[in-house]
Structures are given as structure tokens and as C-alpha cells.
Design a protein around this motif. Structure first.
Motif: not given
Length: 301
Positions: A204-205, A208, A247, A251, A254, A257, A290
Motif C-alpha cells: 500500500n505504501d 501511494i 497519491q 487520493n 491515503a 505513508l 498525510t
């Protein structure tokens, strides 16, 4: 037993006599009450001159406290006593200052004999556990003042450490090229550079982080080593990661990260078994909040 005269007395007179004999305490309290009443009357009739005399007496006592001409004292102390007190205070504080100065001098003489000498605490010849300072680690710092979505990645200053620049060929070069391609950069083989690769911690990181840009060379120029006060803040010892195309900026879902950056050199050990407190050896682990980043972006627009 009552006598005949008592029996012959009228009933009213007899009741009065009985009442007098039954309450002897009230007769005793009468003079006390009278004295209190007299005192209260005296206070009410006390002349205002007596109050003024008391005030003058109080002022006189305070004046004698400040300075007594008969005893030659000031604040209940003679001049000689004040000299002794001040001399004692000066002596005590002189000892404290001298002791503190001696401790500071010894500390500086042991830790920093002069700016050109070798530091006292070094990994390879001290008992420090876990051992430290044998190789540099990286340092990541968010730069909201320059750009809300930029991170500066610099290398720590280690005394007398010089990198042994790796030679990238074959599979080793392919791995470096792939890692830097994910950062939208490339290897710099025409210059002696300590390359740095950065990668998301999880899938997932990494998703992003897709679209990150490198401003400058993805690493550090070898000619800026060993570290010194003159070159420790030079541009060749840091580079910028720009997340404005990732992202993090596009996004809204998100939320976090986390990514790892590692410096690549023959004398930097990046083995996972040496990870300490979450930071990869010869590298750094950085986490973006984020929510805070997006709030900075909104306020900067």
C-alpha cells in the motif's frame, strides 16, 4: 423546720426571700457584667489622642529597627556583623563558582581537547552497546516551508569516514536501475556517488509513493567526505524527494505513508538483521502523517 414567725409571714414576702436564696450565682455574675460594661464605655470614650500615640510609638519602633543610634545597628545588625555576613556569602558563592568552573573545564578537556582531535566516543574502540558511529545513517526531514510534500534526505556526519563507492555492473546494476526507476531517477555512474534508494514499507505504501520525484542526484557525492564543519551542510550531502505527484496529493483515502531509504556503498552494511529501533542500518525510515500534510497543502493554496 419552719418556725411560727415564718408561718405567720405573708406568702409574697416569703416567695421573694426564697428566690434570693435559690439564685446565688446571679448575684456573683452581676459585678462581672458591670465591669465589662464599664470597659466598653471606657473604650467608646477613649480619646483619639491615645490612638495617635500608639501610631507614633509604632513608627518610632520601626525607625529604631532600621537604625538604632544608641547601638549603632542597622536592621538589628552592627556594621561589623554585616561585614561578616557579606564575607561569608561571598566565600560560599566563590567556592560554588570555582567548583562549577573546574568541572566544566575537566569536561571540555576530556571530551573536546581541541576541534582537530579524534572524538572520545567511537564505535570501534569503545564499550558502547549497541555499538554506534561505525557508519553513517540517513536523516529524513519534512520541509513544509519549502514545499508541503517535500522531504529532505541527508546523510549523518561521521568523523573520518570515507565511502567506498560501489561498482555497479550486471545484476547489481539492474537492481539499482529498477529501484531508481521507481523514484523516476537513474544511476549516476559517471560520478563517484553514494546512491540512495527509497521504497515503501508495504504494498500500500508503494502504491501511494508511486510518482515520487527526485530533485538532484539520488545520493551523495563522494568528494564531500570525510565530513567536516565546512562541508557538512553542503548541497552534495542531501537531496529532495518530491511527493506532489503521488497519491498523497490526489487520493483523499491515503492516510499514511512509510518508506525506507538506504545508502549503497561497499563499507555500509544494510543487512536487515542489524535493524535498530525501526531504522534500517545505513538508512532511515520515515512516516508521513498525510492528514497534517493535506492540511498544510490546503492552507498554502
Amino acid at each position: 423546720m419552719s418556725t411560727e414567725n415564718d408561718l405567720n409571714k405573708p406568702k409574697e414576702i416569703k416567695k421573694e426571700e426564697d428566690a434570693e436564696t435559690k439564685n446565688p450565682k446571679e448575684d456573683k455574675m452581676k459585678p462581672v457584667k458591670e465591669d465589662k460594661e464599664n470597659d466598653d464605655k471606657k473604650k467608646e470614650t477613649e480619646p483619639e489622642e491615645s490612638k495617635a500615640e500608639k501610631f507614633r510609638s509604632l513608627c518610632s519602633s520601626f525607625q529604631l529597627f532600621c537604625y538604632n543610634p544608641k547601638e549603632g545597628s542597622c536592621l538589628t545588625r552592627t556594621p561589623m556583623e554585616w561585614v561578616k555576613i557579606l564575607a561569608f556569602i561571598v566565600f560560599i558563592w566563590g567556592c560554588i563558582i570555582a567548583f562549577t568552573t573546574m568541572c566544566w573545564y575537566l569536561f571540555m578537556a576530556i571530551q573536546h581537547p581541541n576541534l582537530e582531535d579524534i572524538p572520545v566516543w567511537r564505535r570501534w574502540d569503545t564499550w558502547v552497546d549497541p555499538p554506534i558511529f561505525i557508519q553513517p545513517d540517513l536523516h529524513a526531514e519534512h520541509l513544509p516551508s519549502a514545499c508541503p510534500l517535500c522531504v529532505s534526505v541527508s546523510i549523518n556526519c561521521i568523523y573520518n569516514w570515507k565511502p567506498v563507492v560501489s561498482t555497479f555492473t550486471g545484476e547489481k546494476l539492474d537492481n539499482l536501475t529498477t529501484a531508481l526507476k521507481d523514484m523516476n531517477s537513474r544511476p549516476y555512474l559517471d560520478t563517484e556517488v553514494v546512491h540512495v534508494t527509497c521504497r515503501g514499507k508495504t504494498d500500500n505504501d508503494r502504491a501511494i509513493m508511486d510518482g515520487v520525484l527526485v530533485r538532484g542526484i539520488p545520493g551523495y557525492i563522494a568528494s564531500f567526505f570525510p565530513c567536516s564543519p565546512e562541508n557538512q551542510d553542503s548541497p552534495g550531502r542531501s537531496f529532495i524527494l518530491d511527493f506532489s505527484k503521488t497519491q498523497l496529493a490526489t487520493n483523499p483515502e491515503a492516510k499514511s505513508l512509510t518508506f525506507d531509504c538506504k545508502a549503497l556503498a561497499d563499507n555500509i552494511d544494510n543487512s536487515e538483521k542489524d535493524i535498530y529501533k525501526g531504522n534500517p542500518p545505513g538508512g532511515v525510515r520515515f512516516t508521513f502523517d498525510t492528514t497534517e500534510v493535506k492540511s498544510i497543502v490546503e492552507t498554502s493554496k
